[in-house]
Design a protein around this motif. Structure first.
Motif, PDB file in Angstrom:
ATOM      1  N   SER A  12      -7.534  -8.992   1.113  1.00 28.37           N
ATOM      2  CA  SER A  12      -7.979  -7.603   1.113  1.00 28.37           C
ATOM      3  C   SER A  12      -6.886  -6.683   0.632  1.00 28.37           C
ATOM      4  O   SER A  12      -5.713  -6.999   0.628  1.00 28.37           O
ATOM      5  CB  SER A  12      -8.357  -7.196   2.521  1.00 28.37           C
ATOM      6  OG  SER A  12      -7.187  -7.033   3.273  1.00 28.37           O
ATOM      7  N   GLY A  13      -7.295  -5.551   0.200  1.00 34.65           N
ATOM      8  CA  GLY A  13      -6.330  -4.529  -0.177  1.00 34.65           C
ATOM      9  C   GLY A  13      -6.960  -3.237   0.223  1.00 34.65           C
ATOM     10  O   GLY A  13      -8.144  -3.194   0.517  1.00 34.65           O
ATOM     11  N   SER A  14      -6.217  -2.176   0.241  1.00 36.43           N
ATOM     12  CA  SER A  14      -6.885  -0.956   0.635  1.00 36.43           C
ATOM     13  C   SER A  14      -6.505   0.173  -0.288  1.00 36.43           C
ATOM     14  O   SER A  14      -5.407   0.245  -0.810  1.00 36.43           O
ATOM     15  CB  SER A  14      -6.523  -0.595   2.057  1.00 36.43           C
ATOM     16  OG  SER A  14      -5.186  -0.235   2.104  1.00 36.43           O
ATOM     17  N   LYS A  15      -7.463   0.996  -0.490  1.00 40.48           N
ATOM     18  CA  LYS A  15      -7.264   2.137  -1.365  1.00 40.48           C
ATOM     19  C   LYS A  15      -7.794   3.340  -0.613  1.00 40.48           C
ATOM     20  O   LYS A  15      -8.737   3.228   0.132  1.00 40.48           O
ATOM     21  CB  LYS A  15      -8.103   1.944  -2.628  1.00 40.48           C
ATOM     22  CG  LYS A  15      -7.250   1.637  -3.842  1.00 40.48           C
ATOM     23  CD  LYS A  15      -8.118   1.529  -5.057  1.00 40.48           C
ATOM     24  CE  LYS A  15      -7.284   1.251  -6.272  1.00 40.48           C
ATOM     25  NZ  LYS A  15      -8.045   1.037  -7.458  1.00 40.48           N
TER      26      LYS A  15
ATOM     27  N   LEU B 245     -20.297  -8.171  -6.566  1.00 44.39           N
ATOM     28  CA  LEU B 245     -21.147  -9.101  -5.832  1.00 44.39           C
ATOM     29  C   LEU B 245     -21.521 -10.352  -6.640  1.00 44.39           C
ATOM     30  O   LEU B 245     -22.576 -10.916  -6.467  1.00 44.39           O
ATOM     31  CB  LEU B 245     -22.429  -8.407  -5.354  1.00 44.39           C
ATOM     32  CG  LEU B 245     -22.243  -7.117  -4.567  1.00 44.39           C
ATOM     33  CD1 LEU B 245     -23.581  -6.538  -4.191  1.00 44.39           C
ATOM     34  CD2 LEU B 245     -21.446  -7.373  -3.312  1.00 44.39           C
TER      35      LEU B 245
ATOM     36  N   PHE C  37     -20.799 -13.495  -6.444  1.00 42.02           N
ATOM     37  CA  PHE C  37     -20.115 -14.436  -5.559  1.00 42.02           C
ATOM     38  C   PHE C  37     -19.809 -15.766  -6.253  1.00 42.02           C
ATOM     39  O   PHE C  37     -18.709 -16.289  -6.168  1.00 42.02           O
ATOM     40  CB  PHE C  37     -20.941 -14.668  -4.298  1.00 42.02           C
ATOM     41  CG  PHE C  37     -21.292 -13.405  -3.578  1.00 42.02           C
ATOM     42  CD1 PHE C  37     -20.302 -12.500  -3.223  1.00 42.02           C
ATOM     43  CD2 PHE C  37     -22.602 -13.103  -3.270  1.00 42.02           C
ATOM     44  CE1 PHE C  37     -20.622 -11.324  -2.568  1.00 42.02           C
ATOM     45  CE2 PHE C  37     -22.922 -11.924  -2.620  1.00 42.02           C
ATOM     46  CZ  PHE C  37     -21.944 -11.038  -2.264  1.00 42.02           C
TER      47      PHE C  37
ATOM     48  N   GLU D  25     -13.515   2.017   0.364  1.00 37.87           N
ATOM     49  CA  GLU D  25     -13.352   0.679  -0.176  1.00 37.87           C
ATOM     50  C   GLU D  25     -13.383  -0.411   0.912  1.00 37.87           C
ATOM     51  O   GLU D  25     -14.004  -1.442   0.742  1.00 37.87           O
ATOM     52  CB  GLU D  25     -12.028   0.620  -0.947  1.00 37.87           C
ATOM     53  CG  GLU D  25     -11.927  -0.506  -1.921  1.00 37.87           C
ATOM     54  CD  GLU D  25     -12.831  -0.324  -3.135  1.00 37.87           C
ATOM     55  OE1 GLU D  25     -13.056  -1.304  -3.830  1.00 37.87           O
ATOM     56  OE2 GLU D  25     -13.333   0.801  -3.366  1.00 37.87           O
TER      57      GLU D  25
ATOM     58  N   SER E 176     -19.941  -6.148   1.600  1.00 33.91           N
ATOM     59  CA  SER E 176     -20.045  -7.191   0.596  1.00 33.91           C
ATOM     60  C   SER E 176     -19.930  -8.568   1.234  1.00 33.91           C
ATOM     61  O   SER E 176     -20.686  -9.489   0.926  1.00 33.91           O
ATOM     62  CB  SER E 176     -18.931  -6.961  -0.419  1.00 33.91           C
ATOM     63  OG  SER E 176     -19.039  -7.807  -1.483  1.00 33.91           O
TER      64      SER E 176
ATOM     65  N   GLN F 148     -16.085  -3.489   1.192  1.00 31.81           N
ATOM     66  CA  GLN F 148     -15.661  -4.880   1.232  1.00 31.81           C
ATOM     67  C   GLN F 148     -16.358  -5.638   2.344  1.00 31.81           C
ATOM     68  O   GLN F 148     -16.843  -6.737   2.177  1.00 31.81           O
ATOM     69  CB  GLN F 148     -14.177  -4.905   1.532  1.00 31.81           C
ATOM     70  CG  GLN F 148     -13.356  -5.474   0.422  1.00 31.81           C
ATOM     71  CD  GLN F 148     -11.899  -5.380   0.778  1.00 31.81           C
ATOM     72  OE1 GLN F 148     -11.485  -5.701   1.883  1.00 31.81           O
ATOM     73  NE2 GLN F 148     -11.111  -4.917  -0.159  1.00 31.81           N
TER      74      GLN F 148
ATOM     75  N   VAL G 267       0.846  -1.194   0.000  1.00 36.41           N
ATOM     76  CA  VAL G 267       0.000   0.000   0.000  1.00 36.41           C
ATOM     77  C   VAL G 267       0.884   1.248   0.000  1.00 36.41           C
ATOM     78  O   VAL G 267       0.669   2.198  -0.744  1.00 36.41           O
ATOM     79  CB  VAL G 267      -0.928   0.002   1.227  1.00 36.41           C
ATOM     80  CG1 VAL G 267      -1.766   1.256   1.258  1.00 36.41           C
ATOM     81  CG2 VAL G 267      -1.803  -1.233   1.223  1.00 36.41           C
TER      82      VAL G 267
ATOM     83  N   PHE H 124      -1.536  -9.939  -5.623  1.00 33.24           N
ATOM     84  CA  PHE H 124      -2.723  -9.083  -5.577  1.00 33.24           C
ATOM     85  C   PHE H 124      -2.421  -7.707  -5.012  1.00 33.24           C
ATOM     86  O   PHE H 124      -2.740  -6.691  -5.615  1.00 33.24           O
ATOM     87  CB  PHE H 124      -3.816  -9.758  -4.739  1.00 33.24           C
ATOM     88  CG  PHE H 124      -5.018  -8.893  -4.529  1.00 33.24           C
ATOM     89  CD1 PHE H 124      -5.988  -8.793  -5.507  1.00 33.24           C
ATOM     90  CD2 PHE H 124      -5.173  -8.162  -3.367  1.00 33.24           C
ATOM     91  CE1 PHE H 124      -7.097  -7.986  -5.339  1.00 33.24           C
ATOM     92  CE2 PHE H 124      -6.276  -7.346  -3.181  1.00 33.24           C
ATOM     93  CZ  PHE H 124      -7.239  -7.257  -4.169  1.00 33.24           C
ATOM     94  N   ASP H 125      -1.786  -7.679  -3.837  1.00 35.14           N
ATOM     95  CA  ASP H 125      -1.528  -6.400  -3.159  1.00 35.14           C
ATOM     96  C   ASP H 125      -0.845  -5.410  -4.080  1.00 35.14           C
ATOM     97  O   ASP H 125      -1.216  -4.253  -4.169  1.00 35.14           O
ATOM     98  CB  ASP H 125      -0.586  -6.601  -1.969  1.00 35.14           C
ATOM     99  CG  ASP H 125      -1.275  -7.300  -0.852  1.00 35.14           C
ATOM    100  OD1 ASP H 125      -2.427  -7.705  -1.072  1.00 35.14           O
ATOM    101  OD2 ASP H 125      -0.657  -7.449   0.212  1.00 35.14           O
TER     102      ASP H 125
ATOM    103  N   TYR I 172      -2.999  -4.526  -7.360  1.00 37.66           N
ATOM    104  CA  TYR I 172      -4.193  -3.760  -6.987  1.00 37.66           C
ATOM    105  C   TYR I 172      -3.838  -2.313  -6.656  1.00 37.66           C
ATOM    106  O   TYR I 172      -4.580  -1.394  -6.970  1.00 37.66           O
ATOM    107  CB  TYR I 172      -4.864  -4.421  -5.785  1.00 37.66           C
ATOM    108  CG  TYR I 172      -6.103  -3.723  -5.309  1.00 37.66           C
ATOM    109  CD1 TYR I 172      -7.281  -3.784  -6.054  1.00 37.66           C
ATOM    110  CD2 TYR I 172      -6.114  -3.002  -4.122  1.00 37.66           C
ATOM    111  CE1 TYR I 172      -8.421  -3.153  -5.626  1.00 37.66           C
ATOM    112  CE2 TYR I 172      -7.256  -2.361  -3.692  1.00 37.66           C
ATOM    113  CZ  TYR I 172      -8.405  -2.444  -4.438  1.00 37.66           C
ATOM    114  OH  TYR I 172      -9.536  -1.801  -4.014  1.00 37.66           O
ATOM    115  N   ASN I 173      -2.710  -2.117  -6.028  1.00 42.91           N
ATOM    116  CA  ASN I 173      -2.331  -0.760  -5.650  1.00 42.91           C
ATOM    117  C   ASN I 173      -1.640   0.015  -6.756  1.00 42.91           C
ATOM    118  O   ASN I 173      -1.487   1.225  -6.662  1.00 42.91           O
ATOM    119  CB  ASN I 173      -1.444  -0.787  -4.407  1.00 42.91           C
ATOM    120  CG  ASN I 173      -2.247  -1.045  -3.159  1.00 42.91           C
ATOM    121  OD1 ASN I 173      -3.103  -0.250  -2.797  1.00 42.91           O
ATOM    122  ND2 ASN I 173      -2.017  -2.172  -2.527  1.00 42.91           N
TER     123      ASN I 173
ATOM    124  N   LEU J 201     -16.127  -9.048  -4.922  1.00 44.68           N
ATOM    125  CA  LEU J 201     -16.395  -8.078  -3.870  1.00 44.68           C
ATOM    126  C   LEU J 201     -16.920  -6.758  -4.402  1.00 44.68           C
ATOM    127  O   LEU J 201     -17.687  -6.090  -3.744  1.00 44.68           O
ATOM    128  CB  LEU J 201     -15.135  -7.837  -3.030  1.00 44.68           C
ATOM    129  CG  LEU J 201     -14.860  -8.974  -2.057  1.00 44.68           C
ATOM    130  CD1 LEU J 201     -13.708  -8.626  -1.150  1.00 44.68           C
ATOM    131  CD2 LEU J 201     -16.084  -9.294  -1.226  1.00 44.68           C
TER     132      LEU J 201
END
Lengths: 298, 587
Positions: free
Chosen positions: B23-26, A262, A264, B117, B124, B121, A121, A232-233, A236-237, A259
């Motif tokens: 999870s990730g955060s923005k 939705l 699923f 976000e 969701s 999550q 992040v 992913f981390d 995604y960032n 997510l």
């Protein structure tokens, strides 16, 4: 004889127990959720009440243009990472091993080790700044009269950027394993080589590398298990819609499906698909490792 | 034996890579409702507090439960908020105590998540597991529909009729039934909708008037004016070497608002599209009753061509689409022009004034070449308070009452604690609140009205009275007759109030004083059946294609390819669905 050994090792079984319980609770039990992939999952009805729709989700996944692109992206990015995360730390460890001044060696080791502990992040912000329009790289380019380039928006270099920054972030940490392996090489071998008149390069080539081979193979095989985890981390960032075409990977795609949108069942199907492919690849890599390096984990 | 077991376990573990994702955060882009009416709103006096309580005894909308009722909630919290006094928490603060003491409603916070976000999550996942807390506020209708479809929501149709306050019903009615329609699923009311001011979806041009004055330039009106002005800003290095002419969306932003997110799109190019009579992201009636998706129109293509040229010539921020935060550029006073809703100056760029107290940001409409101001209109609101099916009737009642209390008493709480700590806070404001306040505040400034005139209990314009009392301390117009305020006319000592009045009186001035020539509504603001499945893919296709054209990575001719692809990958199917719904409505 065998029975006796079993008795002797009883306390070892006991020590393994907490780990096995943990594994059972967090990895085996949730696997029941896989059935969602074959259902039109309705949270109100739960996984035992939802309607079964067979392979419909998989069929739809395969129809999507995205899925192929995403798999290709994932494979390219992760294989790049696996190879370079093996080579760069290895070369670095070999070079560092040749450094004789101990304090300098320790210092370098600590510094390159640090980025590993910074979360993506934060790291992503740093990377975006460095490669930004007015970032360090573009400033350097401007000294040579080059036009600034928008690196983060350029699909043609996004993968390289992802691989490169990942290697940069983790090579110090990965090198530790090699450094440990290096210290365990019997010094007699080097002494013998010296007597035989080998120079430094020859020592590396004929002593160090063969001795390191099991470690390299082990790390390679373990790395292959991650062939469909492109990080992913990190992605995604770092990514944005402009680089979806080369930067969108399975995990980010599943994330958006599950997510954000939705879907699923669809996301579970994609996740399961990924697991199955990973499983096949791991099996293959395991067989290959045994064949070519005579190495077995179990 | 053990080896085998470990092997099996390991294999299983590897096989299970990720059924659900990690999870990730923005960083969330600035949340609108936070900005429109959050902190620093008014001051409370104990006497008012008491009086409003007294009045309401006997009214079921404000009844006190005979026994404490426990309400379990999930809550979105701001990680940077520092307004809670030491010792207080999400579960125990002035708002929850107020609810406990006056209504016997005992709020229990089951979980919290950082706004944006992260919170989405969590919501969701709560829906996915079918395990909702009693009350939960969601940011998107998609969540509400998904939960309703799964039968997770309480049918509050009858309870709302009985327990909603008159004020709440009045505000609901002011939307001509649109709010009720949004909050319903299959004709039953299953959530409490939020209702936000119309001007949250009116995008105007924000420009540095002090830069214009320095260069002796007029206020730009049309797109070609804007082009010239932005060029002048850059050439004259108004903010130094790296002056940005026009700010664009950052990596979390969107080039234009869409029917699903029709409001609060800061740093988009909405006014540019509108000045070209283009409404991308909206479902439009082409005039003959046929539904078309606005992004696919010829006008959108023309606007994209223009934006691509602007980008190439360096008029638009070169880092458009990849920047971490466009707000940073504005706050650092590096840019001359951006587009956004009314709160983007004032609430939205506080640091800009802190860095330069004379940054004279002004808001103006952008006109088409023939002098028309076209605007797109937003939907009523996008947030919904969900009540779990598993909740008891008393709990459902309590949540409706909590909403009544918020609407009635928001203006009298002690605002040193951010109102976002109010449990299940979901804004309900009359659609014209900002315009109404604009007009009334000017009456006070001109001396035509007295703050006490607005001391009307139960007024749906709930912040009017406290604003009326404060306005004269903050705004001191040089010429009370012109309504053209400059930053120098404001006292910035009470910064929160300054921000609010700056947004209200300058950011909101265009919509409050000029009637748009054309108001464009989307045919629908909700998802259809097929969209639930295929929209994400189409949206991605669109985002990618549009941004690439603007940045010049693809030529404008690729637009036609995009249209073809969009249609083939489900767009045609969805258009037919929207058409069918539209026809049914028009019958």
């Amino acid at each position: 004889m065998k029975g006796k050994r079993g008795n002797v090792e009883k306390h070892y079984y006991l020590m393994v127990l907490p780990g096995l319980v943990w594994l059972f609770l967090f990895s085996i039990v949730p696997m029941v959720g896989i059935v969602m992939a074959f259902q039109d999952y309705n949270p109100g009805l739960g996984i035992f009440g939802s309607e079964w729709i067979g392979l419909e989700n998989f069929r739809y996944l395969m129809q999507l243009d995205d899925s192929k692109q995403v798999i290709i992206n994932t494979l390219i990015i992760s294989s790049g990472k696996i190879v370079l995360n093996l080579l760069v730390p290895l070369i670095f460890a070999l070079l560092l091993n040749e450094v004789t001044q101990l304090q300098y060696k320790k210092l370098v080791q600590t510094i390159v080790y640090l980025p590993h502990f910074i979360s993506w992040v934060i790291m992503a912000s740093i990377v975006i700044n460095i490669f930004g329009y007015r970032g360090a790289i573009n400033t350097i380019r401007s000294w040579f009269g080059l036009e600034p380039r928008l690196f983060m928006a350029d699909p043609s270099i996004f993968r390289q950027l992802v691989i490169g920054t990942d290697v940069w972030k983790s090579f110090g940490f990965n090198a530790v394993i090699f450094l440990a392996a290096l210290t365990s090489i019997n010094p007699n071998l080097y002494e013998a080589a010296t007597i035989d008149g080998a120079n430094r390069w020859q020592k590396t080539r004929y002593v160090t590398l063969p001795e390191l081979r099991p470690t390299i193979v082990l790390l390679g095989v373990l790395g292959l298990g991650n062939i469909l985890n492109a990080g992913f981390d990190q992605v995604y960032n770092l990514y944005n819609p402009l680089v979806y075409s080369t930067g969108d990977i399975l995990d980010t795609w599943i994330y958006r499906l599950g997510l954000t949108n939705l879907q699923f069942s669809l996301a579970t199907a994609a996740g399961l698909f990924k697991s199955v492919v990973s499983f096949v690849l791991i099996t293959i890599s395991y067989v290959l490792a045994y064949k070519f390096a005579d190495y077995k984990i179990f | 034996m053990i080896k085998k077991l470990i092997a099996v376990v390991l294999v299983c573990m590897l096989a299970l890579v990720s059924v659900a994702c990690s999870s990730g955060s923005k960083t969330p882009s600035s949340d609108a409702n936070e900005n429109t009416s959050s902190n620093n709103e008014s001051e409370s006096t104990p006497s008012e507090n008491g009086s409003s309580e007294g009045e309401s005894s006997g009214d079921p909308a404000f009844m006190k439960f005979p026994k404490p009722v426990d309400v379990h909630i999930g809550m979105s919290v701001s990680p940077v908020d520092k307004t809670l006094p030491p010792g207080d928490s999400a579960q125990d603060n002035q708002y929850t105590r107020y609810l406990r003491e006056n209504f016997n409603i005992n709020v229990i916070v089951d979980w919290t998540a950082a706004e944006g976000e992260n919170y989405n999550q969590k919501v969701s996942l709560a829906i996915a597991s079918g395990d909702l807390p009693d009350g939960l506020v969601v940011n998107d209708r998609t969540y509400m529909v998904r939960a309703a479809k799964s039968g997770l929501l309480y049918d509050i149709t009858d309870l709302f009729e009985k327990y909603a306050s008159k004020q709440v019903k009045e505000i609901m009615a002011s939307t001509q039934g649109r709010a009720m329609e949004n909050a319903s699923y299959n004709g039953r009311m299953v959530s409490l909708p939020n209702i936000t001011v119309d001007t949250d979806g009116i995008y105007v041009m924000m420009i540095r008037k002090d830069w214009l004055d320095k260069l002796n330039l007029p206020v730009p009106k049309t797109l070609s004016d804007i082009e010239k002005t932005a060029k002048a800003f850059i050439e004259n290095k108004m903010a130094g070497e790296h002056t940005i002419g026009i700010v664009g969306p950052d990596k979390n932003g969107r080039p234009y608002s869409t029917f699903l997110r029709s409001s609060n799109n800061r740093f988009g190019f909405d006014p540019v599209f509108q000045a070209m009579d283009a409404y991308p992201g909206y479902w439009l009636d082409d005039g003959t009753g046929k539904v078309v998706y606005g992004t696919l129109t010829e006008n959108t293509k023309k606007t994209l061509e223009l934006l691509a040229r602007w980008y190439k010539e360096g008029i638009i921020d070169p880092e458009l689409g990849t920047r971490d935060s466009s707000a940073e550029v504005v706050n650092a006073n590096q840019a001359g022009i951006f587009f956004g809703p009314w709160w983007s100056i004032g609430y939205g760029n506080g640091d800009s004034f802190k860095n330069d107290p004379n940054a004279n940001w002004q808001a103006y409409p952008v006109y088409s070449d023939d002098g028309k101001w076209n605007v797109r209109m937003k939907t009523v609101g996008t947030m919904y308070t969900l009540i779990s099916k598993k909740a008891s009737e008393d709990v459902a009642k309590a949540i409706i009452i909590m909403n009544n209390v918020l609407v009635r008493d928001e203006g009298i709480f002690d605002t040193s604690v951010a109102i976002s700590w109010y449990p299940l806070r979901n804004v309900m404001a009359p659609a014209d609140e900002c315009e109404y306040e604009y007009k009334e505040l000017w009456k006070i400034l001109r001396g035509e009205a007295d703050p006490e005139d607005y001391n009307i209990p139960g007024n749906p314009y709930k912040l009017m009275y406290s604003d009326a009392k404060a306005i004269k301390n903050v705004v001191k117009p040089a010429d009370p007759n012109s309504e053209m305020l400059n930053v120098q006319d404001f006292d910035q000592t009470d910064f929160g109030k300054f921000q609010r009045f700056y947004s209200l009186l300058i950011g909101n001035r265009p919509y409050a004083t000029i009637t748009p020539d054309k108001k464009v509504y989307s045919v629908t603001y909700n998802q259809t059946e097929t969209m639930e499945r295929k929209w994400a893919n189409l949206q991605k296709l669109e985002d990618e294609a549009i941004l690439k054209i603007i940045l010049g990575q693809e030529p404008i001719s690729s637009f036609d390819e995009f249209v073809e692809k969009w249609k083939a990958q489900g767009g045609d199917e969805i258009t037919a669905e929207v058409q069918a719904e539209y026809d049914k409505k028009n019958k």
